[in-house]
Design a protein around this motif. Structure first.
Motif, short mmCIF file in Angstrom:
data_model
loop_
_atom_site.label_atom_id
_atom_site.label_comp_id
_atom_site.label_asym_id
_atom_site.label_seq_id
_atom_site.Cartn_x
_atom_site.Cartn_y
_atom_site.Cartn_z
N TRP A 92 39.34 49.19 11.13
CA TRP A 92 40.44 48.17 10.58
C TRP A 92 40.34 46.91 11.53
O TRP A 92 40.37 45.83 11.01
CB TRP A 92 41.48 48.64 10.92
CG TRP A 92 42.04 50.04 9.85
CD1 TRP A 92 42.13 51.27 10.31
CD2 TRP A 92 42.11 49.86 8.40
NE1 TRP A 92 42.31 52.07 9.07
CE2 TRP A 92 42.30 51.13 7.84
CE3 TRP A 92 42.08 48.67 7.38
CZ2 TRP A 92 42.38 51.37 6.63
CZ3 TRP A 92 42.30 48.82 6.03
CH2 TRP A 92 42.48 50.35 5.60
N VAL A 93 39.66 47.18 12.63
CA VAL A 93 39.38 45.92 13.49
C VAL A 93 38.29 45.10 12.67
O VAL A 93 38.44 43.80 12.42
CB VAL A 93 38.92 46.13 14.83
CG1 VAL A 93 38.53 44.77 15.43
CG2 VAL A 93 40.23 46.69 15.57
N LEU A 94 37.35 45.66 12.29
CA LEU A 94 36.09 45.26 11.70
C LEU A 94 36.44 44.48 10.24
O LEU A 94 36.37 43.53 9.94
CB LEU A 94 35.00 46.07 11.43
CG LEU A 94 33.94 46.55 12.49
CD1 LEU A 94 32.97 47.41 12.06
CD2 LEU A 94 33.20 45.28 13.19
N PHE A 95 37.39 45.05 9.63
CA PHE A 95 37.87 44.77 8.35
C PHE A 95 38.65 43.31 8.36
O PHE A 95 38.37 42.75 7.62
CB PHE A 95 38.98 45.75 7.47
CG PHE A 95 38.09 46.89 6.73
CD1 PHE A 95 36.62 46.99 6.93
CD2 PHE A 95 38.65 47.93 6.15
CE1 PHE A 95 36.01 48.11 6.25
CE2 PHE A 95 38.22 48.92 5.50
CZ PHE A 95 36.76 49.00 5.67
N SER A 96 39.38 43.41 9.36
CA SER A 96 40.04 42.26 9.59
C SER A 96 39.36 40.71 10.45
O SER A 96 39.98 39.83 10.23
CB SER A 96 41.39 42.29 10.68
OG SER A 96 40.84 42.68 12.15
N GLU A 97 37.91 41.08 10.69
CA GLU A 97 37.31 40.14 11.03
C GLU A 97 36.10 39.77 10.22
O GLU A 97 35.47 38.69 10.18
CB GLU A 97 36.61 40.90 12.54
CG GLU A 97 37.48 40.97 13.76
CD GLU A 97 37.10 41.68 14.85
OE1 GLU A 97 37.63 41.27 15.87
OE2 GLU A 97 35.87 42.33 14.50
N LEU A 98 35.87 40.52 9.36
CA LEU A 98 34.29 40.35 8.69
C LEU A 98 34.61 39.25 7.54
O LEU A 98 33.33 38.50 7.23
CB LEU A 98 34.08 41.77 7.83
CG LEU A 98 33.68 42.89 8.70
CD1 LEU A 98 33.26 44.14 7.81
CD2 LEU A 98 31.99 42.61 9.39
N PHE A 99 35.77 39.03 6.75
CA PHE A 99 35.69 38.44 5.74
C PHE A 99 36.69 36.87 6.05
O PHE A 99 37.34 36.73 6.81
CB PHE A 99 36.45 39.19 4.90
CG PHE A 99 35.98 40.47 4.52
CD1 PHE A 99 34.84 40.53 3.83
CD2 PHE A 99 36.44 41.59 4.87
CE1 PHE A 99 34.14 41.82 3.34
CE2 PHE A 99 35.86 42.68 4.58
CZ PHE A 99 34.60 42.75 3.76
N PRO A 100 35.84 35.89 5.24
CA PRO A 100 36.41 34.45 5.33
C PRO A 100 38.07 34.45 5.10
O PRO A 100 38.31 35.35 4.02
CB PRO A 100 35.70 33.63 4.31
CG PRO A 100 34.24 34.53 4.19
CD PRO A 100 35.07 35.86 4.45
#
Length: 524
Positions: free
Chosen positions: A434-442
């Motif tokens: 979930w940390v990655l999901f919140s960081e990956l996208f513009p």
């Protein structure tokens, strides 16, 4: 007020949605054995009772991100809290299997909304240096909810045997599973009220042109200087896409988002296809397969919850120090090893029901004569022999007692494998995904992108939960856990080769990194 304290308080309140999600999803683990008998369910019907919540949460994920872009992150969370309460009351009072499933699916809508929006909101209000820990609060609350569900299930089971007049008046015995499901009403009401204490997402306010409101919240979260920088970065990010007013699904498949989307989709699949929700949602059933009995299986389920909690806290302490990628590598390695241990433990088990076995009086001993003192080398063959001898209903009703009287295996090996798996998941895939999901996208596509990968994650989870009882009955425990281990090994290779490190970067700098069209240094 200290900026970090303000952010932490806000994140903890928003992350209460994670507590409700964890409780709602895992409380069913104590219910399955009772509703299977009460409603005379087949393996797939039982799987549907468990997985129906995840199916509706998948549907909620499709709309919750875009909906939050329209009406606000906080407003969506308000409605999620209401859905949790309605589901808890409806599940507890359900007079039939169909109405139970419908009530569970209503709760699933709340799960899908909070699972997507809570980490998104927290990421949007948190400074980069503490964002990983703040977003991980949501996963921490999920595992606290899971642990509390395991614990309350056991307490209610014990109260069902209590002779006190108040326990008998409340009918904890005949209504045990209804009490298990209905308890969620209280935290749902608390969550709804607590949300009035948090502001709207500052980045959402800026997106809607409410710049001064957004800047004021950013200032409280990170100070005036950092707030100005964050505001400028958000406005530049939005301005770059100002000519694209509508964000459709096709925007996610733009060449510039290829890497980010690939990482998001694969991590979403791996997190669930390694079997975490099979373990959480069927924990007592799994432990019963090792022959320890019903009450002991509930106690060991509590231990699973506690290990999950401890290692999630450890992940929160380490995620902004070690980074996301090292935790994923460590965790997936541990999952692979743990699943291999489980597969071996069940593969080496044998089953022989001795003629001298002490069994419940309700079992027709005469019907068991053909299989007494006969050795079976797999759980599938043994359970099929029980069904042939007793009939499917009686075999399911007394399966725990019959396995306990027959099995020859090392239950410590099974407990070690399960706890190792849960610890490895909790320190890696659980919070890191979930940390990655919140960081990956513009910024512009973040809500839609998280909804999309979250939908995939939820769809895989639904499938795993639905087929798990069928897998145990037809493939056996050893093969089932071996398949999960193979999936973890594949995920480990993907993380080693493809996934970049994202710690310590602003959301806008990550956007620049992950949307480059030229080759990236994936290890930077």
């Amino acid at each position: 007020m200290n900026h970090n304290i303000y952010v932490a308080r806000t994140a903890l309140i928003v992350a209460l949605g994670g507590f409700l999600m964890g409780f709602d999803a895992s409380v069913i683990s104590g219910v399955v054995g009772f509703i299977e008998i009460d409603f005379d369910l087949s393996n797939l019907e039982l799987g549907w009772a468990v997985s129906s919540l995840t199916l509706s949460s998948t549907l909620a994920m499709m709309v919750s991100g875009p909906l939050s872009n329209r009406i606000g992150r906080r407003t969506v969370l308000y409605w999620a809290a209401v859905l949790y309460a309605v589901s808890a009351i409806g599940s507890a009072l359900a007079p039939s299997y169909l109405l139970l499933v419908i009530a569970r699916m209503i709760g699933g809508l709340g799960v899908g909304a909070s699972l997507i929006i809570a980490p998104m909101y927290i990421a949007e209000i948190s400074p980069p240096n503490i964002r990983g820990r703040m977003v991980s609060f949501n996963q921490l609350n999920i595992v606290i909810g899971i642990t509390v569900a395991f614990f309350t299930n056991y307490i209610i089971l014990e109260l069902g045997d209590h002779t006190a007049s108040w326990a008998e008046t409340l009918k904890f015995g005949p209504y045990n599973w209804r009490w298990m499901l209905g308890l969620e009403t209280l935290p749902a009401v608390v969550y709804f009220c607590a949300l009035f204490l948090v502001p709207e997402s500052p980045r959402w306010l800026v997106m809607k042109g409410r710049v001064q409101e957004g800047l004021a919240i950013m200032t409280r979260a990170s100070g005036a200087t950092e707030a100005e920088k964050d505001l400028q970065a958000v406005q530049q990010s939005l301005q770059a896409d100002a000519d694209k007013d509508q964000v459709g699904l096709s925007a996610l498949f733009a060449p510039a988002l290829k890497l980010a989307l690939l990482i998001g989709v694969v991590i979403a699949v791996i997190q669930q296809i390694t079997g975490i929700n099979a373990v959480f949602f069927y924990a007592p059933m799994i432990f019963e397969q090792s022959g320890i009995g019903t009450n002991a299986s509930f106690i060991q389920a509590i231990l699973v919850g506690l290990v999950n909690l401890v290692f999630t806290v450890l992940a929160i302490m380490l995620i902004d120090r070690l980074g996301r990628k090292p935790l994923l590598i460590f965790g997936l390695s541990g999952i692979t090893i743990s699943m291999a241990v489980l597969a071996y433990g069940f593969y080496s088990a044998t089953y022989m029901l001795p003629a001298s076995a002490i069994l419940p009086a309700e079992i027709n001993i005469e019907s068991l004569q053909p299989i007494l003192n006969v050795t079976f080398n797999s759980d599938v063959a043994f359970k099929q022999a029980l069904q042939n001898a007793l009939g499917s209903t009686s075999a399911r009703l007394f399966e725990s007692e019959l396995i306990a009287a027959s099995i020859s295996m090392n239950p410590i090996l099974i407990l070690s494998g399960i706890l190792g798996f849960v610890a490895s998941f909790a320190i890696s895939l659980g919070p890191v995904m979930w940390v990655l999901f919140s960081e990956l996208f513009p910024n512009r596509v973040r809500a839609l992108a998280i909804s999309f990968v979250g939908l995939i994650n939820s769809a895989v989870s639904f499938t795993v939960q639905l087929v798990f009882p069928w897998e145990l009955a037809n493939l056996g425990s050893a093969t089932t856990f071996l398949l999960y281990g193979i999936m973890a090994a594949i995920g480990l290779v993907f993380v080693l080769v493809i996934v970049p490190e994202t710690k310590g970067r602003s959301l806008e700098s990550l956007e620049a990194l992950l949307t480059k069209t030229k080759p990236l240094n994936l290890n930077q």
